[in-house]
Design a protein around this motif. Structure first.
Motif, PDB file in Angstrom:
ATOM      1  N   GLU A  17       0.827  -1.197   0.000  1.00  0.00           N
ATOM      2  CA  GLU A  17       0.000   0.000   0.000  1.00  0.00           C
ATOM      3  C   GLU A  17       0.868   1.257   0.000  1.00  0.00           C
ATOM      4  O   GLU A  17       0.555   2.245  -0.674  1.00  0.00           O
ATOM      5  CB  GLU A  17      -0.932  -0.001   1.221  1.00  0.00           C
ATOM      6  N   SER A  18       1.962   1.196   0.744  1.00  0.00           N
ATOM      7  CA  SER A  18       2.887   2.331   0.795  1.00  0.00           C
ATOM      8  C   SER A  18       3.481   2.608  -0.582  1.00  0.00           C
ATOM      9  O   SER A  18       3.580   3.754  -1.027  1.00  0.00           O
ATOM     10  CB  SER A  18       3.992   2.055   1.818  1.00  0.00           C
ATOM     11  N   ILE A  33       6.758  11.412   2.123  1.00  0.00           N
ATOM     12  CA  ILE A  33       6.075  10.129   2.009  1.00  0.00           C
ATOM     13  C   ILE A  33       4.601  10.319   2.353  1.00  0.00           C
ATOM     14  O   ILE A  33       4.224  11.291   3.016  1.00  0.00           O
ATOM     15  CB  ILE A  33       6.701   9.038   2.910  1.00  0.00           C
ATOM     16  N   SER A  34       3.788   9.411   1.906  1.00  0.00           N
ATOM     17  CA  SER A  34       2.350   9.466   2.163  1.00  0.00           C
ATOM     18  C   SER A  34       2.009   8.448   3.238  1.00  0.00           C
ATOM     19  O   SER A  34       2.259   7.245   3.056  1.00  0.00           O
ATOM     20  CB  SER A  34       1.568   9.147   0.887  1.00  0.00           C
ATOM     21  N   THR A  35       1.480   8.887   4.365  1.00  0.00           N
ATOM     22  CA  THR A  35       1.118   7.981   5.456  1.00  0.00           C
ATOM     23  C   THR A  35       0.148   8.667   6.393  1.00  0.00           C
ATOM     24  O   THR A  35       0.125   9.898   6.486  1.00  0.00           O
ATOM     25  CB  THR A  35       2.368   7.536   6.245  1.00  0.00           C
ATOM     26  N   GLN A  36      -0.642   7.863   7.075  1.00  0.00           N
ATOM     27  CA  GLN A  36      -1.516   8.370   8.131  1.00  0.00           C
ATOM     28  C   GLN A  36      -0.991   7.952   9.502  1.00  0.00           C
ATOM     29  O   GLN A  36      -1.674   8.103  10.506  1.00  0.00           O
ATOM     30  CB  GLN A  36      -2.948   7.855   7.921  1.00  0.00           C
ATOM     31  N   GLN A  37       0.240   7.399   9.516  1.00  0.00           N
ATOM     32  CA  GLN A  37       0.830   6.879  10.751  1.00  0.00           C
ATOM     33  C   GLN A  37       1.824   7.853  11.391  1.00  0.00           C
ATOM     34  O   GLN A  37       2.586   7.466  12.260  1.00  0.00           O
ATOM     35  CB  GLN A  37       1.571   5.567  10.443  1.00  0.00           C
ATOM     36  N   ALA A  38       1.848   9.096  10.933  1.00  0.00           N
ATOM     37  CA  ALA A  38       2.890  10.026  11.364  1.00  0.00           C
ATOM     38  C   ALA A  38       2.947  10.169  12.883  1.00  0.00           C
ATOM     39  O   ALA A  38       4.027  10.133  13.485  1.00  0.00           O
ATOM     40  CB  ALA A  38       2.690  11.389  10.699  1.00  0.00           C
ATOM     41  N   GLU A  39       1.793  10.343  13.531  1.00  0.00           N
ATOM     42  CA  GLU A  39       1.796  10.529  14.984  1.00  0.00           C
ATOM     43  C   GLU A  39       2.270   9.272  15.696  1.00  0.00           C
ATOM     44  O   GLU A  39       3.033   9.338  16.657  1.00  0.00           O
ATOM     45  CB  GLU A  39       0.400  10.927  15.464  1.00  0.00           C
ATOM     46  N   ALA A  40       1.828   8.119  15.242  1.00  0.00           N
ATOM     47  CA  ALA A  40       2.199   6.854  15.896  1.00  0.00           C
ATOM     48  C   ALA A  40       3.688   6.562  15.766  1.00  0.00           C
ATOM     49  O   ALA A  40       4.276   5.896  16.634  1.00  0.00           O
ATOM     50  CB  ALA A  40       1.385   5.709  15.290  1.00  0.00           C
ATOM     51  N   VAL A  94      12.678   3.099   8.411  1.00  0.00           N
ATOM     52  CA  VAL A  94      13.370   2.943   7.130  1.00  0.00           C
ATOM     53  C   VAL A  94      12.421   3.327   5.996  1.00  0.00           C
ATOM     54  O   VAL A  94      11.267   2.882   5.969  1.00  0.00           O
ATOM     55  CB  VAL A  94      13.844   1.489   6.931  1.00  0.00           C
ATOM     56  N   VAL A  95      12.902   4.160   5.073  1.00  0.00           N
ATOM     57  CA  VAL A  95      12.134   4.509   3.877  1.00  0.00           C
ATOM     58  C   VAL A  95      13.024   4.327   2.647  1.00  0.00           C
ATOM     59  O   VAL A  95      14.247   4.225   2.763  1.00  0.00           O
ATOM     60  CB  VAL A  95      11.608   5.965   3.916  1.00  0.00           C
ATOM     61  N   ARG A  96      12.370   4.287   1.496  1.00  0.00           N
ATOM     62  CA  ARG A  96      13.090   4.236   0.218  1.00  0.00           C
ATOM     63  C   ARG A  96      12.574   5.347  -0.685  1.00  0.00           C
ATOM     64  O   ARG A  96      11.383   5.664  -0.665  1.00  0.00           O
ATOM     65  CB  ARG A  96      12.907   2.879  -0.465  1.00  0.00           C
ATOM     66  N   ILE A  97      13.479   5.910  -1.459  1.00  0.00           N
ATOM     67  CA  ILE A  97      13.099   6.962  -2.409  1.00  0.00           C
ATOM     68  C   ILE A  97      12.618   6.307  -3.699  1.00  0.00           C
ATOM     69  O   ILE A  97      13.244   5.368  -4.200  1.00  0.00           O
ATOM     70  CB  ILE A  97      14.300   7.898  -2.689  1.00  0.00           C
ATOM     71  N   ASP A  98      11.500   6.817  -4.226  1.00  0.00           N
ATOM     72  CA  ASP A  98      10.952   6.302  -5.482  1.00  0.00           C
ATOM     73  C   ASP A  98      11.289   7.192  -6.665  1.00  0.00           C
ATOM     74  O   ASP A  98      11.567   6.705  -7.758  1.00  0.00           O
ATOM     75  CB  ASP A  98       9.426   6.180  -5.379  1.00  0.00           C
ATOM     76  N   SER A  99      11.223   8.507  -6.465  1.00  0.00           N
ATOM     77  CA  SER A  99      11.447   9.410  -7.600  1.00  0.00           C
ATOM     78  C   SER A  99      11.715  10.810  -7.069  1.00  0.00           C
ATOM     79  O   SER A  99      11.478  11.111  -5.899  1.00  0.00           O
ATOM     80  CB  SER A  99      10.213   9.451  -8.510  1.00  0.00           C
ATOM     81  N   TRP A 100      12.216  11.653  -7.947  1.00  0.00           N
ATOM     82  CA  TRP A 100      12.376  13.074  -7.630  1.00  0.00           C
ATOM     83  C   TRP A 100      12.120  13.846  -8.915  1.00  0.00           C
ATOM     84  O   TRP A 100      12.994  13.954  -9.776  1.00  0.00           O
ATOM     85  CB  TRP A 100      13.759  13.366  -7.067  1.00  0.00           C
ATOM     86  N   GLU A 101      10.889  14.337  -9.044  1.00  0.00           N
ATOM     87  CA  GLU A 101      10.485  15.038 -10.260  1.00  0.00           C
ATOM     88  C   GLU A 101      10.986  16.483 -10.230  1.00  0.00           C
ATOM     89  O   GLU A 101      11.218  17.066  -9.173  1.00  0.00           O
ATOM     90  CB  GLU A 101       8.955  15.035 -10.396  1.00  0.00           C
ATOM     91  N   SER A 102      11.105  17.056 -11.426  1.00  0.00           N
ATOM     92  CA  SER A 102      11.598  18.436 -11.519  1.00  0.00           C
ATOM     93  C   SER A 102      10.598  19.431 -10.924  1.00  0.00           C
ATOM     94  O   SER A 102      10.954  20.562 -10.611  1.00  0.00           O
ATOM     95  CB  SER A 102      11.884  18.793 -12.980  1.00  0.00           C
ATOM     96  N   THR A 103       9.334  19.001 -10.754  1.00  0.00           N
ATOM     97  CA  THR A 103       8.310  19.890 -10.207  1.00  0.00           C
ATOM     98  C   THR A 103       8.241  19.832  -8.686  1.00  0.00           C
ATOM     99  O   THR A 103       7.450  20.539  -8.068  1.00  0.00           O
ATOM    100  CB  THR A 103       6.932  19.485 -10.758  1.00  0.00           C
ATOM    101  N   HIS A 107       8.609   5.942   0.084  1.00  0.00           N
ATOM    102  CA  HIS A 107       7.585   5.176   0.790  1.00  0.00           C
ATOM    103  C   HIS A 107       8.173   4.518   2.031  1.00  0.00           C
ATOM    104  O   HIS A 107       9.372   4.258   2.110  1.00  0.00           O
ATOM    105  CB  HIS A 107       6.954   4.116  -0.126  1.00  0.00           C
ATOM    106  N   PHE A 108       7.307   4.265   2.978  1.00  0.00           N
ATOM    107  CA  PHE A 108       7.664   3.642   4.257  1.00  0.00           C
ATOM    108  C   PHE A 108       7.984   2.167   4.031  1.00  0.00           C
ATOM    109  O   PHE A 108       7.304   1.478   3.278  1.00  0.00           O
ATOM    110  CB  PHE A 108       6.477   3.807   5.213  1.00  0.00           C
ATOM    111  N   VAL A 109       9.033   1.657   4.716  1.00  0.00           N
ATOM    112  CA  VAL A 109       9.408   0.249   4.594  1.00  0.00           C
ATOM    113  C   VAL A 109       9.197  -0.493   5.912  1.00  0.00           C
ATOM    114  O   VAL A 109       8.447  -1.454   5.984  1.00  0.00           O
ATOM    115  CB  VAL A 109      10.873   0.089   4.126  1.00  0.00           C
ATOM    116  N   ARG A 110       9.869  -0.039   6.989  1.00  0.00           N
ATOM    117  CA  ARG A 110       9.711  -0.739   8.264  1.00  0.00           C
ATOM    118  C   ARG A 110      10.194   0.132   9.415  1.00  0.00           C
ATOM    119  O   ARG A 110      10.886   1.123   9.218  1.00  0.00           O
ATOM    120  CB  ARG A 110      10.481  -2.066   8.270  1.00  0.00           C
TER     121      ARG A 110
END
Length: 1053
Positions: free
Chosen positions: A204-205, A379-386, A393-402, A409-412
Motif C-alpha cells: 500500500e505504501s 512520504i504518504s502515510t496516516q501513521q505520522a503521529e504513531a 526505514v524509507v526508500r526513495i521512489d522518484s524526484w520530479e523536476s516539479t 515510501h515507508f518500509v519498516r
C-alpha cells in the motif's frame, strides 16, 4: 544442438556510458529449470539451488513487479518464485547496479525460495522482438511465454501464477493457457497471502507513492529544478569535454549549501582540473543525492566560489559577517545523473506539533533522514503521529523536476529513538550492513566438532600436506581473550646452520568451497564488522572460533609460508609455500610474550601450557620458547629496518601505522602500551603478505588480487606543513622516506602530544589503501606507499576478510601451476575480480564508518547522563590542532575525542578570558591568522589561541531527534587542565575508555531491567550465529586510537 541468433544490446558501463553491442546469441534445447518437478533433471543440469517441493503454486513476477516490489519479493514467506532472465535484465537496465545486485543476492541466498530461469537462452522460450513492438510489451510477452513453457515442462503438476501490473497483459493472457493464471500483484497478495500484514502495508505504501507521483506529474506545478539533459547528449558532452562526470559528495556540515564532485573515469584523465568541483546550493545540485554518479557543467570563472572555512553545526551557511570563504575553486552545476545510488534511508517523523501544523488530515509528510547529507523525503502515510518516536526505514521512489523534495515510501520500523538497539540498527542500515542469521543450508555445509563427534585430521590430508606437528615449534601471539586465531609463527635452526622462519595461516578455503552457500554469504559480507560492543562475523563461529582457529594443543590445517634465512644477515635464501598440518604448542598473549622477551620469567605461572610440567621439562621448554621469541624479534627488527630504508611510515605509533594501511588487520591489536612483540608479529605478517603477493602476481599477472596504497596528493599535506612550521619543524613530503624521517624529527620534548597530532594529520592526508585486480592497473601503480613495498596483498586473516580467501585460492592455484598439476580452484577473470574488489572496498568503508559511528554513539551515551557543570570527568585537557574562522578544532587525549570548539556563539558574542584564564562571552570580534586566532572584546580585552595550545574544555552532548547525538566541546579556560592523573591519562587513554563504555553498557542493561524487558542476549547471538564482543572498550583497544578513525572532511573542513 545450439541455434545461433544475433542480439543487439545497449549496455550501461560502470561509469554511466551506453554501449551498443551486437552479440551472437545461442539458444539451447535445455537450460536449468531448478524445479524438483523436472522430468529430466540430468538434461536440465539442475545441480544448483532448487525450488521447494511443498508449495501450492509457482509465482512468476513480470518485469515491472520485480522493479517496483522487489522488497516484498524479499519476504521469506513468499516461496516458489521463478525470476525470468528477461525481468532481471530489465532491472539491470532501468534500476541500476545497486537494485540489480540486490536481486542477484536474493537469488543466491539459500534462505529464499526463488530461482532464476534463463528463458532467453531456451529454444522454446526465446521470442525475438517484433518490429514496432515496445520494449515493455516484448518483455511481458516473453515472460508469459516462458511461464507457459515452465508449466508444460513440469508436466502440468504445478499451477503458475504470473503477476503483472499491465492490465492489457491480464486481459490478453489471463485465460490463454489452462494452469497459468495472470493477475495483478495486489490481487495476488489479497488472494494468496491475506494474513501477511507487513507485505500488505508495504504494498500500500508503494502504491500510494506511485499515485502521488502520477498526480504530481499531471498537476501544472512550476519547475523547481531544470530538467536533466538527455543521456545521449550527456555522453556526447563528456566525450567532447564540455561536461565532466564524477561522484557527488555532500558536506554533511553544510548539506544545504556545499557538495563536491570527485572526478572519475575519463573525466579525471582528460580534464585539466586537479581539484574537486564545488556544487553550491540545492538548485545547482539538481535533484542528485549523495553518492550518485552525476554529470557536471562548469560555471564561468567569474561565478566560482570557495569552500567555507568556518566551523558549521547547522545545515545553513552560518558564516558571520566579515568572514570570507577560501580561495575560489572550480564550481559547477549538475546537468544529469548517470547512476542513482539510492539505498535504504533511516528517517525520523516530525514531532506532533510539526504534524499538526501541516494540517490535521495531512497524508504527505516530510521526514528527516538520519544522514545530514540526504534531503528531506516526502512520504504518504496516516501513521505520522504513531511513528514520531521511532527510527523508520524509507526508500526513495522518484524526484520530479516539479517537486522540491524526493518522493518515497515507508518500509519498516527499526526501534525507538535513543534506544541502544534501535540506534545500532540505524547504524547498520545506514551502512547497508545486513546481519541476518546464517541459513540452515549454509550451516549444513559446516564441519562438525562436538564431544561426541570431534573433528580430526583426515588420512587423505595427512598424505597431501606437509606435517609440521613433530618438527616445528609453532605458537601464536594474540590479544588476551582472542578465540579466532588466524596466524601462528615458527622459527628453528636448520642442519646447515641457517634459520627457517614460518608463518602459518588458518586454512579457511579447505572448509569454504568456491560458490558454496557459505562462500556466497562470506563474499556478500566481505569482512567481519566490529562495532563498539559487538561484532558480526563473516563466517559462522564453528569456523571462526573453532575448527579454523589455530588454538593451542589441537591439530589444525594451515597454509604456510616458510623462508630459509642466512644465519647472520637474515637474508632470504629461498621460500616454500604450501598446505600444512600444525599443532600450536602455545597460545600466548602479547603481554606474556613481551615479558618472556624482556627476561621476566615470573609470567610462566600464568601460561597454561607450562602448568603441569615437571621442573626440568619446564625449564627446557621455556628456554626453547624464549629463544624462538627472541630470534623472531631479531629477525623482525632486520625486516623493519630494511623497509624503513625504503621509506615505510610510522603514523601515530606502530599499531596505527598498520591501522592506516590495513584498516581491519586485527593482528595488530593495541594494549595500553605499545609492545615490541606487536612489531614482531606485524613484520612477520607483512613479510608473508608481501611474498604471497609476489607469488600470485608472477603466476597470474592479469588476475591476482593485490592491495595498493597510492601516494597522497601533495596539496593535502599543506595543513600538516603549516602546523609543523608553527612549532619550528619542517615536514618534507616529497616521498614516503622523507615524510617518515621528518615525522621522526618533529618531537617537542615538552609536549609529546605534538608529534601524535602531526602523525594524525599525516594520516588524514593519506589516500585509502584499496584492493584491485592486477589486470586493471599498470605495474607501476601496484606500489604500497605506507609500507614501502612494490607488491602487497592480504593473506593473513582469512577468518575475517574475504579478500584473504581469494588470495589463498590464488596461492593454491599458483602452487598447482608450478607442479604442472590441474588447477582445481575456480579463479575470477580480471573483470569479475575487479568488480569483486570494488565490492570489498565498499564493504571495508562501511565497516570503518559503522565502527566509528557506534563508538561515537557510546561516547555520547556516556556523557549524556553526566551534568557537564558538576561532573569532574566532563572537564578535561584539550589540545588545539586546527584553526578556523570562527573557532578551533580540539583533541582530548584523555578520551581520544576530536571536536569543534566555537569562539563565537550563536548570539554573535566572542570568547574572553580573564587573568586566571576562565572564559566568558562578550561582544567583540575574531581575527584568524595562519597558526593562531585572536578574540578581541569591544572593551579591548584580547586572548590568542595558538596551534598546539593546551586549553581546558567542558564536554557535553548535543542531542538531536532526527540525527545522531554529537559531542560538544566548550573552552572554559585558556590554560591547561591539570589533575593528579594527567600523566596517566596521556599514557593510557584507552584504559579509561574501557571503563567508560562498560558503564554505558551497564546503565543500558539496568534501564532494560527497570522496564521489565527480557532480553536474552545469549539466545539472540546463538540465533544469529554471531559473536558478542568481549566488552565495548576492550574492543576500543583493538581498534586503536579513535582519534585516527575520523573520516576526512569532518567539522566542515
Amino acid at each position: 544442438m545450439l541455434q545461433k541468433r544475433e542480439k543487439v544490446l545497449l549496455l550501461r558501463t560502470f561509469h554511466g556510458r551506453t554501449l551498443r553491442i551486437v552479440r551472437e546469441h545461442y539458444l539451447r534445447p535445455s537450460v536449468p529449470c531448478n524445479s524438483p518437478l523436472c522430468p529430466q533433471p540430468a538434461t536440465c543440469h539442475n545441480d544448483g539451488k532448487l525450488l521447494s517441493s511443498d508449495v501450492t503454486h509457482y509465482m512468476v513476477p513480470d518485469w515491472k513487479v520485480v522493479q517496483d516490489y522487489l522488497e516484498i519479493l524479499e519476504f521469506p514467506e513468499l516461496k516458489g518464485i521463478v525470476f525470468m532472465q528477461t525481468a532481471c535484465q530489465a532491472v539491470q537496465r532501468q534500476r541500476g547496479r545497486r537494485q540489480y545486485n540486490k536481486l542477484r543476492n536474493l537469488l543466491k541466498d539459500a534462505r529464499h525460495d526463488c530461482v532464476l530461469f534463463a528463458n532467453e537462452f531456451q529454444q522454446s522460450c526465446y521470442l525475438p522482438r517484433e518490429r514496432g513492438e515496445s520494449m515493455e510489451k516484448w518483455q511481458s510477452r516473453s515472460i508469459y511465454n516462458a511461464a507457459a513453457w515452465y508449466y508444460h515442462h513440469c508436466q502440468h503438476r504445478m499451477p503458475i501464477v504470473m503477476v503483472t501490473e499491465d492490465e492489457e497483459a491480464i486481459q490478453q493472457y489471463g485465460s490463454e493457457t489452462e494452469g497459468v493464471f495472470v493477475i495483478s500483484f495486489k490481487n495476488y497478495l489479497d488472494n494468496f497471502w491475506p494474513d501477511l500484514k507487513a507485505a500488505h502495508e508495504l504494498c500500500e505504501s508503494i502504491l500510494q507513492s506511485r499515485r502521488e507521483r502520477e498526480n504530481e506529474s499531471q498537476e501544472s506545478h512550476g519547475k523547481e529544478y531544470p530538467e536533466h539533459v538527455p543521456l545521449e547528449v550527456l555522453e556526447a558532452g563528456i566525450k567532447s569535454g564540455r561536461y565532466i562526470q564524477g561522484t557527488l559528495n555532500v558536506n554533511k556540515h553544510r548539506a544545504q549549501m556545499e557538495a563536491f564532485v570527485r572526478l572519475q573515469g575519463a573525466s579525471s584523465k582528460d580534464s585539466d582540473l586537479v581539484s574537486d568541483i564545488l556544487i553550491h546550493g540545492m538548485k545547482a545540485r539538481n535533484r542528485s543525492i549523495h553518492g550518485d554518479v552525476v554529470v557536471v557543467e562548469l560555471l564561468p570563472k567569474s561565478e566560482w566560489k570557495g569552500r567555507t572555512a568556518a566551523l558549521g553545526e547547522s545545515d545553513g551557511d552560518d558564516r558571520a559577517p566579515g568572514e570570507s570563504p577560501s580561495e575560489p575553486m572550480p564550481t559547477g552545476r549538475v546537468v544529469g545523473i548517470l547512476q542513482k545510488n539510492w539505498r535504504d534511508y533511516v528517517v525520523t517523523f516530525p514531532s506532533i506539533e510539526e504534524v499538526q501544523s501541516q494540517g490535521k488530515n495531512a497524508q504527505k509528510i516530510l521526514v528527516t533522514p538520519w544522514d545530514y547529507r540526504i534531503p528531506k523525503i516526502r512520504i504518504s502515510t496516516q501513521q505520522a503521529e504513531a511513528l514520531q518516536d521511532f527510527r523508520v526505514v524509507v526508500r526513495i521512489d522518484s524526484w520530479e523536476s516539479t517537486s522540491m523534495y524526493p518522493n518515497g515510501h515507508f518500509v519498516r520500523v527499526l526501534g525507538r529513538i535513543g534506544d541502544l538497539e534501535g540506534e545500532i540498527a540505524t547504524i547498520l542500515v545506514e551502512n547497508s550492513i545486513s546481519v541476518v542469521p546464517f541459513s540452515e543450508a549454509q550451516m549444513c555445509e559446516m564441519p562438525v566438532n562436538t564431544p561426541e563427534n570431534p573433528w580430526k585430521v583426515s588420512s587423505q590430508e595427512e598424505q597431501e600436506r606437509k606435517d609440521l606437528r613433530k618438527t616445528h615449534l609453532v605458537f601464536s601471539i594474540d590479544p588476551s581473550g582472542c578465540e579466532d586465531v588466524d596466524d601462528t609463527l615458527s622459527v628453528r635452526a636448520l642442519d646447515n646452520g641457517n634459520l627457517e622462519l614460518g608463518v602459518h595461516i588458518a586454512d579457511v578455503t579447505h572448509f569454504v568451497a568456491p560458490h558454496s552457500y557459505i562462500d556466497i554469504e562470506a563474499r556478500t559480507r566481505a569482512t567481519t564488522y566490529y562495532l563498539a560492543d559487538r561484532r558480526y562475523d563473516m563466517l559462522p563461529a564453528i569456523l571462526s572460533a573453532d575448527v579454523c582457529s589455530l588454538l593451542g594443543g589441537v591439530d589444525r590445517y594451515a597454509v604456510s609460508v616458510m623462508w630459509e634465512l642466512d644465519k647472520t644477515s637474515y637474508e632470504i635464501k629461498k621460500v616454500w609455500y604450501g598446505r600444512t598440518i600444525i599443532r600450536s604448542a602455545y597460545k600466548l598473549f602479547y603481554e606474556a610474550a613481551q615479558d618472556l622477551l624482556d627476561g621476566n620469567f615470573s609470567v610462566v605461572k600464568d601460561i597454561p601450557e607450562f602448568k603441569d610440567l615437571e621442573e626440568r621439562s619446564r625449564q627446557a621448554k621455556l628456554e626453547e620458547l624464549v629463544w624462538a621469541i627472541r630470534k623472531l624479534t631479531d629477525i623482525a627488527r632486520h625486516i623493519r629496518a630494511k623497509r624503513d630504508r625504503c621509506g615505510a611510515l610510522e603514523l601515530e605509533g606502530v599499531e596505527v601505522r598498520i591501522q592506516l594501511d590495513e584498516k581491519k588487520n586485527i593482528h595488530d591489536l593495541i594494549p595500553k602500551q605499545p609492545l615490541e612483540v606487536h612489531e614482531t608479529v606485524a613484520e612477520c605478517m607483512i613479510l608473508a603478505n608481501h611474498w604471497v603477493a609476489k607469488k600470485i602476481w608472477e603466476s597470474f599477472p592479469h588476475q591476482a588480487l593485490l592491495r595498493r596504497h597510492p601516494p597522497p596528493h601533495q596539496e593535502f599535506f599543506s595543513e600538516l606543513r603549516e602546523c609543523a612550521k608553527a612549532k619550528g619543524f619542517f615536514i618534507d613530503t616529497r616521498s614516503n622516506k622523507a615524510l617518515a624521517d621528518s615525522l621522526d624529527n618533529a618531537n617537542d620534548p615538552n609536549d609529546p602530544i605534538v608529534n601524535k597530532l602531526l602523525r594524525s594529520m599525516a594520516t588524514q592526508a593519506m589516500s585509502n589503501a584499496l584492493y584491485f585486480s592486477t589486470g586493471s592497473c599498470a605495474e607501476e601503480e601496484f606500489h604500497h606507499y605506507g609500507l614501502a613495498l612494490d607488491k602487497y596483498t592480504h593473506f593473513t586473516s582469512p577468518i575475517r576478510r574475504y579478500s584473504d580467501i581469494i588470495v589463498h585460492r590464488l596461492l593454491m592455484a599458483a602452487i598447482s601451476k608450478d607442479k604442472k598439476m590441474e588447477i582445481k580452484e575456480n579463479l575470477f577473470s580480471n573483470k569479475d575480480l575487479e568488480e569483486l574488489c570494488r565490492h570489498i572496498n565498499n564493504r571495508n568503508r562501511a565497516a570503518q564508518h559503522s565502527q566509528k559511528q557506534s563508538t561515537e554513539l557510546f561516547q555520547c551515551m556516556y556523557f549524556k547522563d553526566k551534568d557537564p557543570e558538576t561532573e569532574e570527568r566532563c572537564i578535561s585537557d584539550g589540545v588545539i590542532y586546527s584553526i578556523r574562522t570562527n573557532g578551533v578544532l580540539v583533541f582530548i587525549p584523555r578520551f581520544g575525542i576530536k571536536g569543534a570548539a566555537y569562539l563565537r556563539n550563536k548570539d554573535g558574542l566572542v570568547i574572553s578570558c580573564g587573568p586566571d584564564g576562565h572564559s566568558e562571552w562578550k561582544p567583540g570580534s575574531l581575527q584568524r591568522f595562519q597558526n593562531k586566532i585572536t578574540s578581541t572584546t569591544t572593551g579591548g580585552e584580547s586572548v590568542t589561541f595558538h596551534l598546539f595550545d593546551h586549553v581546558t574544555v567542558r564536554i557535553s552532548v548535543q542531542t538531536s531527534r532526527c540525527h545522531s547525538d554529537t559531542i560538544r566541546l566548550e573552552i572554559i579556560s585558556s590554560k591547561p587542565h591539570m589533575t593528579p592523573d594527567t600523566e596517566l591519562f596521556q599514557q593510557s587513554p584507552l584504559l579509561l575508555k574501557s571503563d567508560l563504555v562498560k558503564e554505558v553498557t551497564r546503565s543500558v542493561e539496568e534501564a532494560q531491567l527497570a522496564q521489565e524487558v527480557e532480553v536474552n542476549i545469549t539466545e539472540d547471538y546463538q540465533k544469529y550465529c554471531q559473536t558478542k564482543g568481549r566488552s565495548l572498550y576492550t574492543l576500543l583497544e583493538e581498534i586503536r586510537d579513535l582519534a585516527l578513525l575520523d573520516v576526512s572532511n569532518s567539522y566542515g573542513m
